[in-house]
Design a protein around this motif. Structure first.
Motif, mmCIF file in Angstrom:
data_model
loop_
_atom_site.group_PDB
_atom_site.id
_atom_site.type_symbol
_atom_site.label_atom_id
_atom_site.label_comp_id
_atom_site.label_asym_id
_atom_site.label_seq_id
_atom_site.Cartn_x
_atom_site.Cartn_y
_atom_site.Cartn_z
ATOM 1 N N PRO A 196 -24.622 -14.502 -10.830
ATOM 2 C CA PRO A 196 -25.045 -13.344 -10.022
ATOM 3 C C PRO A 196 -24.110 -13.145 -8.822
ATOM 4 O O PRO A 196 -23.550 -14.112 -8.295
ATOM 5 C CB PRO A 196 -26.448 -13.732 -9.541
ATOM 6 N N GLN A 197 -23.968 -11.897 -8.387
ATOM 7 C CA GLN A 197 -23.030 -11.595 -7.294
ATOM 8 C C GLN A 197 -23.405 -12.301 -5.996
ATOM 9 O O GLN A 197 -22.527 -12.624 -5.197
ATOM 10 C CB GLN A 197 -22.929 -10.092 -7.068
ATOM 11 N N GLU A 198 -24.673 -12.573 -5.758
ATOM 12 C CA GLU A 198 -25.093 -13.240 -4.526
ATOM 13 C C GLU A 198 -24.888 -14.749 -4.564
ATOM 14 O O GLU A 198 -24.901 -15.408 -3.526
ATOM 15 C CB GLU A 198 -26.569 -12.963 -4.215
ATOM 16 N N PHE A 214 -32.962 -17.535 -8.210
ATOM 17 C CA PHE A 214 -34.189 -16.778 -8.435
ATOM 18 C C PHE A 214 -33.990 -15.320 -8.028
ATOM 19 O O PHE A 214 -33.310 -15.038 -7.039
ATOM 20 C CB PHE A 214 -35.343 -17.344 -7.597
ATOM 21 N N GLU A 215 -34.606 -14.418 -8.787
ATOM 22 C CA GLU A 215 -34.643 -13.001 -8.440
ATOM 23 C C GLU A 215 -36.098 -12.558 -8.364
ATOM 24 O O GLU A 215 -36.870 -12.833 -9.286
ATOM 25 C CB GLU A 215 -33.948 -12.143 -9.498
ATOM 26 N N MET A 216 -36.444 -11.872 -7.292
ATOM 27 C CA MET A 216 -37.763 -11.260 -7.154
ATOM 28 C C MET A 216 -37.593 -9.773 -7.457
ATOM 29 O O MET A 216 -36.701 -9.127 -6.902
ATOM 30 C CB MET A 216 -38.289 -11.442 -5.722
ATOM 31 N N LYS A 217 -38.440 -9.266 -8.358
ATOM 32 C CA LYS A 217 -38.342 -7.863 -8.760
ATOM 33 C C LYS A 217 -39.707 -7.194 -8.694
ATOM 34 O O LYS A 217 -40.735 -7.854 -8.813
ATOM 35 C CB LYS A 217 -37.811 -7.757 -10.200
ATOM 36 N N ASP A 218 -39.685 -5.872 -8.557
ATOM 37 C CA ASP A 218 -40.938 -5.121 -8.646
ATOM 38 C C ASP A 218 -41.222 -4.802 -10.114
ATOM 39 O O ASP A 218 -40.460 -5.215 -11.009
ATOM 40 C CB ASP A 218 -40.906 -3.872 -7.760
ATOM 41 N N GLN A 219 -42.276 -4.073 -10.374
ATOM 42 C CA GLN A 219 -42.687 -3.795 -11.748
ATOM 43 C C GLN A 219 -41.716 -2.899 -12.507
ATOM 44 O O GLN A 219 -41.733 -2.866 -13.735
ATOM 45 C CB GLN A 219 -44.087 -3.170 -11.752
ATOM 46 N N LYS A 220 -40.866 -2.188 -11.788
ATOM 47 C CA LYS A 220 -39.872 -1.336 -12.436
ATOM 48 C C LYS A 220 -38.537 -2.053 -12.630
ATOM 49 O O LYS A 220 -37.583 -1.469 -13.125
ATOM 50 C CB LYS A 220 -39.664 -0.059 -11.621
ATOM 51 N N GLY A 221 -38.467 -3.317 -12.210
ATOM 52 C CA GLY A 221 -37.247 -4.090 -12.365
ATOM 53 C C GLY A 221 -36.296 -4.020 -11.185
ATOM 54 O O GLY A 221 -35.201 -4.579 -11.233
ATOM 55 N N LYS A 222 -36.714 -3.343 -10.113
ATOM 56 C CA LYS A 222 -35.876 -3.259 -8.914
ATOM 57 C C LYS A 222 -35.809 -4.629 -8.247
ATOM 58 O O LYS A 222 -36.830 -5.274 -8.016
ATOM 59 C CB LYS A 222 -36.448 -2.239 -7.933
ATOM 60 N N LEU A 280 -35.750 -7.137 -5.390
ATOM 61 C CA LEU A 280 -36.309 -7.132 -4.043
ATOM 62 C C LEU A 280 -35.715 -8.226 -3.167
ATOM 63 O O LEU A 280 -35.559 -8.051 -1.959
ATOM 64 C CB LEU A 280 -37.829 -7.304 -4.105
ATOM 65 N N ALA A 281 -35.418 -9.370 -3.767
ATOM 66 C CA ALA A 281 -34.865 -10.512 -3.034
ATOM 67 C C ALA A 281 -34.285 -11.501 -4.034
ATOM 68 O O ALA A 281 -34.652 -11.499 -5.212
ATOM 69 C CB ALA A 281 -35.950 -11.188 -2.206
ATOM 70 N N THR A 282 -33.388 -12.346 -3.530
ATOM 71 C CA THR A 282 -32.850 -13.432 -4.340
ATOM 72 C C THR A 282 -32.907 -14.720 -3.527
ATOM 73 O O THR A 282 -32.927 -14.696 -2.297
ATOM 74 C CB THR A 282 -31.389 -13.172 -4.776
ATOM 75 N N SER A 283 -32.941 -15.827 -4.236
ATOM 76 C CA SER A 283 -32.924 -17.139 -3.588
ATOM 77 C C SER A 283 -32.111 -18.093 -4.451
ATOM 78 O O SER A 283 -32.523 -18.457 -5.548
ATOM 79 C CB SER A 283 -34.346 -17.674 -3.402
ATOM 80 N N LEU A 321 -27.818 -22.049 -12.922
ATOM 81 C CA LEU A 321 -26.382 -21.936 -12.692
ATOM 82 C C LEU A 321 -25.639 -23.204 -13.091
ATOM 83 O O LEU A 321 -24.537 -23.140 -13.616
ATOM 84 C CB LEU A 321 -26.104 -21.600 -11.224
ATOM 85 N N ASP A 322 -26.262 -24.368 -12.813
ATOM 86 C CA ASP A 322 -25.597 -25.637 -13.123
ATOM 87 C C ASP A 322 -26.616 -26.768 -12.975
ATOM 88 O O ASP A 322 -27.694 -26.578 -12.408
ATOM 89 C CB ASP A 322 -24.426 -25.858 -12.166
ATOM 90 N N TYR A 323 -26.238 -27.932 -13.481
ATOM 91 C CA TYR A 323 -27.059 -29.131 -13.292
ATOM 92 C C TYR A 323 -26.191 -30.350 -13.524
ATOM 93 O O TYR A 323 -25.123 -30.278 -14.128
ATOM 94 C CB TYR A 323 -28.263 -29.147 -14.250
ATOM 95 N N ASP A 324 -26.643 -31.476 -12.989
ATOM 96 C CA ASP A 324 -26.020 -32.764 -13.300
ATOM 97 C C ASP A 324 -27.147 -33.774 -13.482
ATOM 98 O O ASP A 324 -28.300 -33.382 -13.729
ATOM 99 C CB ASP A 324 -24.961 -33.178 -12.262
#
Length: 163
Positions: free
Chosen positions: A145-147, A95-103, A105-108, A84-87
């Motif tokens: 990302p929206q989150e 980070f996005e955690m997804k299952d094998q179908k791309g769903k 599951l969680a974000t961080s 998203l950014d850096y300095d």
């Protein structure tokens, strides 16, 4: 490097990560995202040898986890990263955690800080790390990302006593 379409980390939900609700425990999500930070460090050149020689590492300053779906034992999971950014001494990553179908599951969302390990104080990224960060950041998707940037709140007023 394609940070959006290529998993940074591939895991399978371990038995010890599953709780009494028969799904991945909330602490296990944090563990997986922590492993993703370790992998990110490797990708920018902050491997064990560099850390030991330069006495430099990265600390996590802040993290915001969103649990989007249940994950069960032995389920394969992939973690993707978006910059998203850096300095000069911080990285803001998602980070996005997804299952094998791309769903999803969680974000961080995380703020990471470069640290001088001798002084145990924040310090600018060493030149080879800074160069790699700039290279990767220039190749990243820029849609937020929206989150990202969310705050935790009960949406009804000013807090305690409004319900």
């Amino acid at each position: 490097m394609d940070n959006i379409n290529k998993p940074l980390l591939k895991e399978k939900v371990q038995k010890e990560w599953v709780d009494y609700n028969a799904h991945m425990n909330d602490a296990a999500y944090a563990l997986v995202f922590s492993r993703a930070v370790d992998r990110l460090m490797e990708d920018i050149g902050l491997n064990e040898t560099f850390r030991e020689h330069e006495k430099y590492s990265i600390y996590t300053l802040e993290t915001h986890l969103c649990y989007l779906a249940e994950v069960r034992e032995r389920e394969p999971i992939d973690v993707f990263v978006q910059w998203l950014d850096y300095d000069s001494k911080r990285l803001h990553v998602f980070f996005e955690m997804k299952d094998q179908k791309g769903k999803r599951l969680a974000t961080s969302e995380q703020m990471l800080m470069g640290m001088n390990m001798e002084s145990r104080r924040p310090a600018p990224f060493p030149l080879p790390i800074k160069d790699q960060i700039q290279k990767i950041a220039n190749e990243c998707q820029t849609i937020k990302p929206q989150e990202a940037g969310r705050r935790i709140a009960i949406k009804r007023g000013n807090g305690i006593g409004n319900g």
